[in-house]
Design a protein around this motif. Structure first.
Motif, PDB file in Angstrom:
ATOM      1  N   ARG A 213       0.847  -1.182   0.000  1.00 25.51           N
ATOM      2  CA  ARG A 213       0.000   0.000   0.000  1.00 25.51           C
ATOM      3  C   ARG A 213       0.888   1.239   0.000  1.00 25.51           C
ATOM      4  N   PRO A 214       1.325   1.663  -1.170  1.00 26.92           N
ATOM      5  CA  PRO A 214       2.149   2.875  -1.224  1.00 26.92           C
ATOM      6  C   PRO A 214       1.369   4.075  -0.705  1.00 26.92           C
ATOM      7  N   LEU A 215       2.097   5.054  -0.186  1.00 22.34           N
ATOM      8  CA  LEU A 215       1.494   6.314   0.242  1.00 22.34           C
ATOM      9  C   LEU A 215       1.804   7.366  -0.812  1.00 22.34           C
TER      10      LEU A 215
ATOM     11  N   ALA B 241       6.498  13.452   8.636  1.00 22.54           N
ATOM     12  CA  ALA B 241       7.558  12.700   9.309  1.00 22.54           C
ATOM     13  C   ALA B 241       7.219  12.466  10.775  1.00 22.54           C
ATOM     14  N   ALA B 242       6.643  13.475  11.426  1.00 26.46           N
ATOM     15  CA  ALA B 242       6.276  13.342  12.838  1.00 26.46           C
ATOM     16  C   ALA B 242       5.218  12.269  13.047  1.00 26.46           C
ATOM     17  N   GLU B 243       4.382  12.039  12.015  1.00 26.95           N
ATOM     18  CA  GLU B 243       3.330  11.014  12.101  1.00 26.95           C
ATOM     19  C   GLU B 243       3.801   9.668  11.577  1.00 26.95           C
ATOM     20  N   GLY B 244       5.062   9.581  11.168  1.00 29.85           N
ATOM     21  CA  GLY B 244       5.593   8.329  10.655  1.00 29.85           C
ATOM     22  C   GLY B 244       5.086   7.973   9.281  1.00 29.85           C
ATOM     23  N   LEU B 245       4.702   8.970   8.484  1.00 31.16           N
ATOM     24  CA  LEU B 245       4.169   8.739   7.146  1.00 31.16           C
ATOM     25  C   LEU B 245       5.270   8.952   6.111  1.00 31.16           C
TER      26      LEU B 245
ATOM     27  N   ARG C 296      12.816  17.225  -0.474  1.00 33.95           N
ATOM     28  CA  ARG C 296      12.587  16.747   0.887  1.00 33.95           C
ATOM     29  C   ARG C 296      12.166  15.284   0.934  1.00 33.95           C
ATOM     30  N   LEU C 297      11.467  14.807  -0.074  1.00 31.95           N
ATOM     31  CA  LEU C 297      10.932  13.442  -0.031  1.00 31.95           C
ATOM     32  C   LEU C 297      11.817  12.428  -0.752  1.00 31.95           C
ATOM     33  N   LEU C 298      12.689  12.897  -1.622  1.00 32.60           N
ATOM     34  CA  LEU C 298      13.538  11.994  -2.395  1.00 32.60           C
ATOM     35  C   LEU C 298      14.468  11.132  -1.537  1.00 32.60           C
ATOM     36  N   PRO C 299      15.115  11.665  -0.496  1.00 22.45           N
ATOM     37  CA  PRO C 299      16.022  10.804   0.281  1.00 22.45           C
ATOM     38  C   PRO C 299      15.344   9.558   0.841  1.00 22.45           C
ATOM     39  N   GLY C 300      14.120   9.698   1.313  1.00 24.43           N
ATOM     40  CA  GLY C 300      13.410   8.532   1.829  1.00 24.43           C
ATOM     41  C   GLY C 300      13.115   7.513   0.748  1.00 24.43           C
TER      42      GLY C 300
END
Length: 268
Positions: free
Chosen positions: A5-7, A78-82, A124-128
């Motif tokens: 289930r990708p986000l 990030a704080a919500e672990g998403l 911001r999202l690419l590293p993850g």
């Protein structure tokens, strides 16, 4: 490898191509983060998608014209672990009229939404994505980024050309890390875009074969990014226009653009 289930984070998700992306990805088993200014529309869409697909939908009403919005959004997730696996940079609009007809503040907000925000969200999202070995980034550009500029809506084509080149470089840098990047380039699409810019009457005169449904654009876009295509122009008519624009001399292309601008651009 693709996740169960990708986000997916979709900007400009309250209408048009953005809402169509949200529906298409939910139908494919994605959970969603929906971003736009109009909270009521986002919540209404979220209710529909939860009921239809059992999708987890996180609604984030934000104005991406605020320079702090991308950082605040990513920090909250990030704080919500998403962890975001798909980023669809779709938010956008047009500023009608000529360049000097609008205040600089209007142009600055446009550049923030169309250029800076999508670039920052990708950064911001690419590293993850790279760390997990899987990611998809769709930058919704436009056929306008492939053809000569027009009089009126001065920054629109320029911003879309940037997204195309940005997507190309980003794709080449990350294809070995499981991250696909695609510049999706629709032409005229049935949505409220031209109602907002006040050009509906003008573009309504254009031939119907030039128009596509938002759902068709999205289906092509999802397929393109999945197969690793870096730039995808939707629809045969639009691909023919792009090919023709590459073949004709710049001087002729600009002459044709000058003649056609008044048909679909507000110049005052």
């Amino acid at each position: 490898m693709p996740l169960d289930r990708p986000l997916s984070l979709v900007t400009g998700a309250s209408a048009g191509i953005g809402a169509a992306f949200a529906r298409a990805l939910a139908a494919r088993g994605h959970d969603l983060v929906l971003v736009a200014r109009r909270a009521d529309r986002l919540h209404a869409l979220a209710i529909q998608l939860r009921a239809a697909h059992g999708t987890a939908v996180h609604v984030r009403p934000l104005d991406l014209a605020d320079p702090s919005a991308p950082q605040r959004l990513c920090a909250a997730l990030a704080a919500e672990g998403l962890a975001v696996d798909w980023l669809v940079n779709n938010a956008g609009y047009g500023v009608p009229g000529t360049f000097e007809a609008s205040a600089w503040e209007v142009h600055a907000a446009f550049l923030q939404v169309l250029l800076t925000a999508p670039t920052e969200l990708a950064w911001r999202l690419l590293p993850g994505m790279r760390a997990r070995g899987y990611g998809r980034i769709v930058n919704v550009a436009s056929l306008a980024g492939h053809v000569p500029g027009s009089a009126g809506h001065t920054l629109y084509a320029a911003s879309k050309a940037y997204l195309i080149k940005f997507s190309q470089s980003l794709a080449l840098e990350n294809r070995a890390h499981g991250v696909h990047v695609c510049a999706l380039c629709p032409g005229f699409t049935w949505s409220e875009f031209h109602d907002v810019t006040g050009t509906r009457a003008l573009v309504g005169k254009l031939p119907r074969f030039l128009w596509q449904r938002a759902e068709t654009v999205v289906d092509e876009g999802v397929a393109a990014v999945e197969r690793g295509q870096i730039v995808h122009v939707t629809g045969r008519a639009n691909r023919a226009i792009k090919a023709l624009a590459k073949l004709i001399p710049d001087r002729l292309g600009l002459w044709l653009s000058a003649r056609q601008s008044r048909r679909y651009r507000q110049l005052d």
